[in-house]
Design an enzyme around this catalytic site. Structure first.
Site, PDB file in Angstrom:
ATOM      1  N   TRP A 205       0.835  -1.207   0.000  1.00  0.00           N
ATOM      2  CA  TRP A 205       0.000   0.000   0.000  1.00  0.00           C
ATOM      3  C   TRP A 205       0.863   1.246   0.000  1.00  0.00           C
ATOM      4  O   TRP A 205       0.547   2.232  -0.677  1.00  0.00           O
ATOM      5  CB  TRP A 205      -0.976   0.006   1.176  1.00  0.00           C
ATOM      6  CG  TRP A 205      -2.024  -1.068   1.056  1.00  0.00           C
ATOM      7  CD1 TRP A 205      -2.233  -2.109   1.907  1.00  0.00           C
ATOM      8  CD2 TRP A 205      -3.010  -1.206   0.009  1.00  0.00           C
ATOM      9  NE1 TRP A 205      -3.274  -2.888   1.456  1.00  0.00           N
ATOM     10  CE2 TRP A 205      -3.765  -2.365   0.306  1.00  0.00           C
ATOM     11  CE3 TRP A 205      -3.310  -0.473  -1.139  1.00  0.00           C
ATOM     12  CZ2 TRP A 205      -4.811  -2.812  -0.505  1.00  0.00           C
ATOM     13  CZ3 TRP A 205      -4.357  -0.912  -1.959  1.00  0.00           C
ATOM     14  CH2 TRP A 205      -5.094  -2.064  -1.628  1.00  0.00           C
TER      15      TRP A 205
ATOM     16  N   ASP B  51      -1.346   6.716   6.266  1.00  0.00           N
ATOM     17  CA  ASP B  51      -2.434   5.819   5.875  1.00  0.00           C
ATOM     18  C   ASP B  51      -2.640   4.874   7.057  1.00  0.00           C
ATOM     19  O   ASP B  51      -1.790   4.033   7.343  1.00  0.00           O
ATOM     20  CB  ASP B  51      -2.012   5.044   4.610  1.00  0.00           C
ATOM     21  CG  ASP B  51      -3.045   4.008   4.186  1.00  0.00           C
ATOM     22  OD1 ASP B  51      -4.078   3.846   4.882  1.00  0.00           O
ATOM     23  OD2 ASP B  51      -2.815   3.353   3.146  1.00  0.00           O
TER      24      ASP B  51
ATOM     25  N   LYS C  12     -12.033  -1.611   7.300  1.00  0.00           N
ATOM     26  CA  LYS C  12     -11.267  -2.495   8.173  1.00  0.00           C
ATOM     27  C   LYS C  12     -11.679  -2.310   9.634  1.00  0.00           C
ATOM     28  O   LYS C  12     -12.219  -3.216  10.229  1.00  0.00           O
ATOM     29  CB  LYS C  12      -9.769  -2.274   7.987  1.00  0.00           C
ATOM     30  CG  LYS C  12      -9.223  -3.006   6.764  1.00  0.00           C
ATOM     31  CD  LYS C  12      -8.844  -2.124   5.631  1.00  0.00           C
ATOM     32  CE  LYS C  12      -8.449  -2.917   4.396  1.00  0.00           C
ATOM     33  NZ  LYS C  12      -7.737  -2.109   3.428  1.00  0.00           N
TER      34      LYS C  12
HETATM   35  C1  LIG Z   1      -7.150  -1.713   2.321  1.00  0.00           C
HETATM   36  C2  LIG Z   1      -6.082  -0.706   2.333  1.00  0.00           C
HETATM   37  C3  LIG Z   1      -5.992   0.286   1.350  1.00  0.00           C
HETATM   38  C4  LIG Z   1      -6.929   0.360   0.160  1.00  0.00           C
HETATM   39  O1  LIG Z   1      -8.143   0.858   0.522  1.00  0.00           O
HETATM   40  P1  LIG Z   1      -9.286   1.145  -0.568  1.00  0.00           P
HETATM   41  O2  LIG Z   1     -10.338   1.757   0.271  1.00  0.00           O
HETATM   42  O3  LIG Z   1      -9.661  -0.172  -1.173  1.00  0.00           O
HETATM   43  O4  LIG Z   1      -8.748   2.071  -1.593  1.00  0.00           O
HETATM   44  C5  LIG Z   1      -4.990   1.226   1.478  1.00  0.00           C
HETATM   45  N1  LIG Z   1      -4.122   1.191   2.483  1.00  0.00           N
HETATM   46  C6  LIG Z   1      -4.159   0.237   3.439  1.00  0.00           C
HETATM   47  C7  LIG Z   1      -3.161   0.242   4.541  1.00  0.00           C
HETATM   48  C8  LIG Z   1      -5.145  -0.740   3.391  1.00  0.00           C
HETATM   49  O5  LIG Z   1      -5.189  -1.690   4.328  1.00  0.00           O
END
Ligand SMILES: *Cc1c(COP(=O)(O)O)cnc(C)c1O
Length: 362
Positions: free
Chosen positions: A103, A173, A197
């Site tokens: 990511w 993030d 999540k």
């Molecule tokens: C799942 C995830 C993403 C992607 O998220 P989307 O909402 O599908 O764009 C980005 N960063 C991390 C750390 C993730 O776990």
């Protein structure tokens, strides 16, 4: 009624059962409107109350004051990979990225389409099984911001303590570990998290932004990509993902009812310890991907002695009501995502299953 399983999916992921029950109970008549939350206007006072409570709750749980705003946006965390540099990486400046998994690589690559980027540190050389040591971080001379990924959902690593770079804006993030443990949110200029999540369903991304950052947004950007426009309009510039925000509100109420982040963190540590113990006590039958000091409390990644055994494990686990354990293709093996909503009992049952499977196949 069908039996609920233990859902270890990485995202969309398990939600607290009381939240699902409440959604079901209130679905046809939300807040006495005689309509579903799916049907009410986003300009109604009933929805406004949801919106305001969700922003206030999140700030309260994270210990943030008036110098921060919370935005509810569409496009997933992936859109933030582009919005962050579009808003905060001017021509001629450099943005620094610390690469700790797929990511963060994606965030870095997206920023590279927009401006100049620099890799300040990376653990790619060991297949992202660790978090770079502070001594390894080499910032560019005057970065516009530093970007980190606090928890690496795919590799199962997590920053044990989050870094800080003084006055340089820090962007994180936190899609897969927001609200899972205490941390000093005031150290961050911007935090973003896809909800699916730890916060709620897919469809809304939470962006927590320090107010002074809003003044840096260039006015030439398309309005839907501008943080300042979303902030000025209370995330109601266009129709927000109202049902997803409502569900986040219920999840935040649930977090508070559990005792807040400190209590959730204590429980998350116990839960993760149960699963890691099953790995560590298996005499090498299970091999964890993450180095012990970088282990994630949210995503436990491990391999078995062979792919055949991994397939058998998945099939038997599923039959035992333990689902979503397949690892990401870039790491292989298995992954147990044990977000806030996963009860301790789910981790106990998984650990017991792992011990039993190792006994029978080791
Ligand atoms: C799942 C995830 C993403 C992607 O998220 P989307 O909402 O599908 O764009 C980005 N960063 C991390 C750390 C993730 O776990």
């Amino acid at each position: 009624m069908t039996a609920r399983v233990y859902n270890f999916n990485p995202g969309p992921a398990i939600l607290p059962l009381p939240v699902l029950n409440e959604i079901q109970r209130d679905l046809l008549d939300f807040a006495g409107t005689g309509m579903s939350i799916l049907e009410v206007s986003h300009r109604s006072k009933e929805y406004e109350a949801v919106h305001l409570e969700t922003e206030a709750s999140l700030k309260e749980l994270l210990g943030l004051g008036d110098d921060y705003r919370v935005l509810f946006l569409g496009g997933g965390a992936s859109l933030q990979f582009a919005m962050v540099p579009l808003n905060f990486l001017p021509t001629g400046a450099t943005a620094d990225y610390i690469l700790t998994g797929s990511w963060s690589e994606k965030a870095y690559e997206e920023a590279g389409r927009i401006g100049r980027v620099h890799i300040a540190a990376s653990s790619k050389d060991t297949n992202y099984d660790r978090i770079p040591h502070p001594d390894e971080i080499r910032l560019s001379p005057n970065p516009a911001y530093v970007h980190i990924t606090s928890n690496n959902t795919i590799y199962g690593t997590q920053w044990a303590s989050l870094p800080s770079f003084g006055e340089i804006p820090l962007v994180a993030d936190m899609s897969s570990d927001i609200l899972s443990r205490r941390f000093d949110a005031t150290k961050f200029a911007l935090i973003y998290a896809g909800a699916q999540k730890n916060l709620g369903p897919a469809g809304v991304t939470v962006v927590i932004i320090r107010r002074d950052m809003l003044e840096k947004v260039p006015s030439h950007l398309p309005v839907m990509l501008r943080y300042d426009i979303h902030a000025k309009n209370n995330s109601l510039y266009n129709t927000p993902p109202a049902f997803a925000v409502y569900t986040v509100m219920l999840v935040l109420r649930w977090v508070k009812s559990q005792g807040g982040i400190a209590a959730i963190e204590a429980r998350n540590k116990e839960k993760a310890a149960l699963v890691y113990a099953a790995i560590d006590e298996s005499g090498g039958f299970y091999r964890g991907h993450a180095r012990p000091e970088a282990r994630s409390l949210m995503n436990v990644t491990f391999r078995l002695p062979s792919e055949e055994l991994e397939k058998a494990f998945l099939a038997e686990a599923k039959a035992a009501g333990l689902v979503g354990l397949k690892g990401h293709r870039s790491v292989g093996g298995l992954r147990a995502s044990i977000y806030n909503a996963m009860p301790g009992e789910g981790c106990r049952v998984l650990a017991e299953f792992m011990r039993d499977f190792a006994r029978r196949n080791g």
